[in-house]
Design an enzyme around this catalytic site. Sequence first.
Site, PDB file in Angstrom:
ATOM      1  N   LYS A  76       0.860  -1.189   0.000  1.00 34.64           N
ATOM      2  CA  LYS A  76       0.000   0.000   0.000  1.00 34.64           C
ATOM      3  C   LYS A  76       0.894   1.235   0.000  1.00 34.64           C
ATOM      4  CE  LYS A  76      -3.901   1.943   2.682  1.00 34.64           C
ATOM      5  NZ  LYS A  76      -4.732   1.749   3.893  1.00 34.64           N
ATOM      6  N   SER A  83      -9.757   1.700   2.984  1.00 26.61           N
ATOM      7  CA  SER A  83      -8.911   2.496   2.132  1.00 26.61           C
ATOM      8  C   SER A  83      -7.838   1.713   1.386  1.00 26.61           C
ATOM      9  CB  SER A  83      -8.212   3.569   2.972  1.00 26.61           C
ATOM     10  OG  SER A  83      -7.302   2.957   3.864  1.00 26.61           O
ATOM     11  N   SER A  93     -10.023  -0.733   7.015  1.00 26.36           N
ATOM     12  CA  SER A  93      -9.424  -0.489   5.704  1.00 26.36           C
ATOM     13  C   SER A  93      -8.780  -1.702   5.049  1.00 26.36           C
ATOM     14  CB  SER A  93      -8.384   0.635   5.793  1.00 26.36           C
ATOM     15  OG  SER A  93      -9.027   1.876   5.891  1.00 26.36           O
TER      16      SER A  93
END
Lengths: 485, 96
Positions: A79, A154, A178
């Site tokens: 990420k 997210s 997330s």
Amino acid sequence: MTLDFLTIIDAVKMLDEGKITSVELTKHYLDKINKLDRKINALISVTPDLALKEAAKSDDRRAKNNLRSAIDGVPGTLKDVLVTQSVRTTAASKMLNDFIPPYEAHVVSLLKNAGMVVLGKTNLDEYAMGTTTVNSAYFITKNPWDTTRVVGGSSGGSAAAVAADFGVFSLGTDTGGSIRLPASWTNTVGVRPTYGRVSRNGVIAMASSLDQVGLFTRSVVDAALLLSIIAEPDKGDSTSVRKTVPDYQSLLKSDLHGITVGLVKQFMSDGVDENIKKSVLEAVAQLKSLGAEVKEVSIPLSEMSLAVYMILVPSEVSTNLERYDGIRYGYSGANHAKNLKDVYLQSRTHFGDEAKRRIMLGSFALSSGYYDAYYNKAKRVRAMISHQFDQVFQNVDVLVGPVAPSLPFKIGDDLSDPLKLWMADLLAVPVNVAGLCGVSVPCGFSENLPVGLQIMGKAFDDETILAVANAYQKSTNWLDSHPNL
Amino acid sequence: MDKIDKTEVKHIAELASLSLTEKEVDRFSVDLTNILKYINQLDEVKVDSGAIDNESLYNIWREDEITNINMRDQLLQNTPDQKDGFIRVKAVFGDS
């Protein structure tokens, strides 16, 4: 020989048997990303040269019988909120469009030292603020199962990368769902370890009392294997707990006799999609058939978790994002400024909408006159929620429920109501607020879209949620289904 | 508090060093008011005196060992305005 949808275990077996090299495997994924990511938008940066160089080194180690770990040579993604030394890291914000970190996040060091091949950095909601990956300053990541829908957030880019087979695994962060939310919407395994189990050193901060690094994989065994690598304590993060790291893989189970599972009443309320509830109840029956004892439990205060979260997160955001002042790094509006205060104002216009909204809400909750009514109250209710979970855990080993209250939203549906987007995390945030651990494991489909089962555990009892998730996953075949791209 | 009006939005923006357009002020007034309405459900929770926040939390200290040295150039590589190894900033008061 197929290379599609390999688990870490599959990939390592092929590498060990000499059926493929790490360089070949890495090229395979780079080709796939090159060909298919335009449909999905999972990655902000792809790093082919670095990846191939590391893969070649891994092949060399394998030839010399000098492997560093059980994942040496396996390609995956990170990420883009985990800083990578000398490789651009954006947090999907225009603020950090040109940011080249001078150091490496602790987890990234651990994985690289273990021989991971990093293919690239995945998309997210700006600064990990969101539930859709629509709030990225770059582009919207689409759900590989239905590209007209959001992937969740997210850590949406990471979820999409694993679901679309752009690498074997991915690292994300989970502050309030997330990882688990996008995992449940993409038929992947998503693990949010206990707060303090994995170092946050080098994670671009959103809400420091809740942020935690975790994993996306295609099997629970893979997740257990990776967690044992990344859970190594770190001097650079004082909240990284000095506990020995269990060998999670050896603690997995396939039989659940002696395990008590609590189905949380509040997670099965009227607001949750009927088909999701149906899948979860079928999964609970499956756990029972594997030997688990199932009880219905009630945690009334868990329903207050989202309200608490909506005060604590913006408050911490407003302090953490103070550092973006246009002086030391990040976007600077100095060219348009006449004095120092003006530099701050001109620079901070580069935050996206949601970042600004959270800074505003947090500044309000922390401001003189409102601090007690909001921030302090939220902190106290947080302690009460945590206490209520502790009490229930005296009688059960794990708790279960759905991850998401709904199926993934359509892109272009009205996604401008911030409250509606927060609500997607309704069932995920209790784990974060109470400082627990949680995993999302695939448990079925509704309208051809994936549904996830959430398994929640006591603080630092990550091995038990993985054990239960593994038993469930091994006895079902949901993970054999893959999206058509 | 039930409503965050435009005056309040402008006051908070000032505290947070955010320069908002009039459109943003309007929108945030609506958004923040709606969010507040949801948050206000916490009023239903009576905080019992037993709920001492962070009772299990404690400070973790370590020796202040120097580990990363001579990183000036790496640390400055992202700095927009610098001279002779220093970060250059605008004057605090007035024009510069």
